[in-house]
Design an enzyme around this catalytic site. Structure first.
Site, short mmCIF file in Angstrom:
data_model
loop_
_atom_site.label_atom_id
_atom_site.label_comp_id
_atom_site.label_asym_id
_atom_site.label_seq_id
_atom_site.Cartn_x
_atom_site.Cartn_y
_atom_site.Cartn_z
N GLY A 185 53.01 80.91 67.13
CA GLY A 185 53.76 81.09 65.90
C GLY A 185 55.21 80.65 66.05
O GLY A 185 55.52 79.64 66.68
N GLY A 186 56.11 81.46 65.51
CA GLY A 186 57.53 81.14 65.55
C GLY A 186 58.06 81.05 66.97
O GLY A 186 59.01 80.30 67.23
N GLY A 420 61.86 41.90 70.95
CA GLY A 420 62.66 43.06 70.61
C GLY A 420 62.61 44.14 71.66
O GLY A 420 63.57 44.90 71.83
N ALA A 421 61.50 44.22 72.39
CA ALA A 421 61.39 45.23 73.44
C ALA A 421 62.43 45.00 74.54
O ALA A 421 62.94 45.95 75.12
CB ALA A 421 59.98 45.22 74.03
#
Length: 530
Positions: A185-186, A420-421
């Site tokens: 949970g939290g 681009g890499a």
């Protein structure tokens, strides 16, 4: 949950100072012992240590100073008024790891299942504030059942205070979360906000909603470990950075990680003396890396050959394996290494690899750890799934992380760096301080085969022998635009080096950059791609 009875209340003491001291020791002994021998036996039966045993393994022997040991909750109703154990289910304090101060809090599952209530949360808030004020790392040993239902919204507010402090401390002090039981949970969001997450196989789990809720909502049948066990988060989700088979090994590795990190963002990582000569040549490197750019090899063997004594700590070893992120030392100084892994997916960048490396680069920059980037990258992974999954956005995270980093940055092209890499992997054009390459490097927009096919498509199609023409043009393209010294001739590579001298070149370069200073524009904060 463990049932406990209310201990005797503190009294003013009527037998003089000696009796008061004796009473104090008796109460402290009760707090140290925990709720009962049966509760301790039940914890051990699950293959889990108690909170105090864990702290004993984490910190230097005899160094732990506990804070608020005698704190108890003030809640009433639902039987809580008769169950007020000391510590309220969390042990907080500070000690040392290899002589350096470390703050810690540890959930005690034997008390209320380690569930967080108001007093429990207040203790954690206090130790987090102390860690930030003292400028020292914070380690949380998580083993709790979530919010204490009997205390209602007060417990939920306690989590909010933890999250706020995690965020405030981010990039200021190292924060390490060790999951040693349930974290649901939290409670799972605090580890997600910290720098590193450790887990233990079979005994620790993290999830937002458990198997019962999953079954009720989706009809899916799954176990706790299948939903949120250590291997799931180490290999699939990427939530966990390190996974181990037992608590003793896990906590020993937490100590090792702390030895590589500074106390806070105003200090440098701790340096150590090494017997490994800075001038040691790596003659084996040529054997590790094949000259043929299409042949795979293990990048970790290259890292082991370069760093001090071959020792390094790989982060996220089992997730996004096409990129390697590791902490190591060069001449005793800590460095962060980011390297493509040709053994997996040919070392391409994809969504997960970009996220993994970006997070690591940001951590290193926050804590003054120089960056060494080893490139052997054919590009970004093509495909509909990657494009629809947001490879542009995720790849930009790595680009943003490197462009924002102000620590010393050195990049080395081992073999190939395409498209681009190449730019994203800390090229000189985005701010690398020094860029080196091995003699067999190929730096280009794309591989020669693909480039020739695009540029000379018509000539190839019109040739009497298209295949012979294609091979001829590929050879010409490689000779003209992809020879090893093309980038160096244009100042995009500072030097082409002998691979065997890599260790010495990196060490000398880092020594020169040790006092690097970078001026940043005035702004509240950037807006990184999410």
């Amino acid at each position: 949950m463990t049932t406990t009875t209310a201990p005797a209340p503190l009294t003013a003491g009527t037998g003089g100072t000696h009796s008061q001291v004796a009473e104090l020791h008796a109460i402290r002994a009760q707090a140290m012992a925990g709720p009962s021998e049966q509760a301790t036996a039940a914890q051990h039966a699950k293959g889990k240590l108690t909170a105090r045993e864990r702290i004993g393994l984490l910190l230097d022997e005899g160094s732990f100073q506990e804070v608020e040991q005698l704190r108890r909750h003030r809640a009433t109703g639902f039987g809580l008024e008769t169950r007020k154990p000391y510590t309220d289910g969390v042990i907080t304090g500070w000690g040392t790891v290899e002589g350096r101060t470390v703050f810690v809090y540890a959930h005690d599952f034997r008390i209320f299942g380690g569930a967080l209530g108001e007093a429990h949360a207040t203790k954690i808030h206090k130790i987090m504030d102390m860690a930030l004020a003292a400028g020292a790392p914070l380690v949380s040993l998580n083993d709790g059942a979530g919010a204490r239902i009997q205390e209602g919204v007060s417990a939920l507010a306690g989590y909010g205070g933890i999250f706020q402090r995690n965020t405030r401390a981010s990039g200021v002090i190292p924060q390490i979360s060790v999951i040693l039981g349930p974290c649901a949970g939290g409670a799972a969001y605090s580890p997600a906000l910290t720098d590193f997450v450790f887990m233990v196989r079979d005994t620790s789990q993290m999830f937002i909603t458990g198997p019962d809720v999953v079954r009720a909502v989706t009809g899916e049948e799954i176990t706790q470990n299948g939903l949120g066990g250590a291997d799931v988060h180490a290999e699939t989700s990427g939530v966990c950075h390190f996974a181990y088979d037992d608590e003793e090994t896990c906590l020993a590795e937490v100590r090792y990680l702390l030895s590589m990190l500074p106390q806070n963002n105003r200090e440098a990582p701790p340096a150590v003396r090494t017997a490994d000569p800075a001038s040691r040549r790596g003659e084996m490197l040529l054997d590790h890396v094949p000259a043929d750019g299409s042949r795979p090899y293990d990048m970790t063997a290259v890292i082991g050959e370069i760093v001090d004594d071959g020792e390094y700590l790989e982060v996220h070893e089992h997730w996004a394996r096409n990129i390697v992120c590791a902490l190591a030392r060069l001449d005793g100084q800590v460095v962060g290494i980011v390297a493509n892994q040709p053994r997996t997916l040919a070392g391409v960048l994809d969504i997960h690899a970009s996220e993994k490396a970006a997070r690591f680069v940001q951590m290193c920059d926050a804590f003054n750890i120089p960056l060494v980037t080893l490139l052997d990258v054919p590009g970004f992974l093509p495909g509909v799934g990657q494009e629809h999954g947001g490879i542009i956005r995720h790849g930009a995270k790595l680009l943003y992380a490197y462009c924002s980093a102000t620590v010393p940055r050195i990049s080395l092209v081992l073999r190939k760096a395409y498209g681009g890499a190449y730019i994203v992997m800390d090229s000189q054009s985005i701010g690398a301080d020094l860029t080196y390459a091995w003699p067999a490097n190929e730096i280009a927009v794309m591989g020669a085969e693909g480039a020739a096919g695009v540029i000379f498509r018509r000539r190839i199609a019109e040739a009497a022998d298209p295949e012979a023409m294609r091979q001829k043009l590929v050879k010409e393209y490689r000779a003209e635009l992809m020879h090893p010294y093309y980038a160096a001739e244009r100042g995009l590579v500072d030097d082409v080096i002998d691979p065997a001298a890599t260790r010495e070149v990196l060490i000398r370069s880092l020594a020169m950059l040790q006092r690097k200073h970078a001026d940043l524009p005035s702004r509240k904060h950037g807006n990184p791609p999410q």
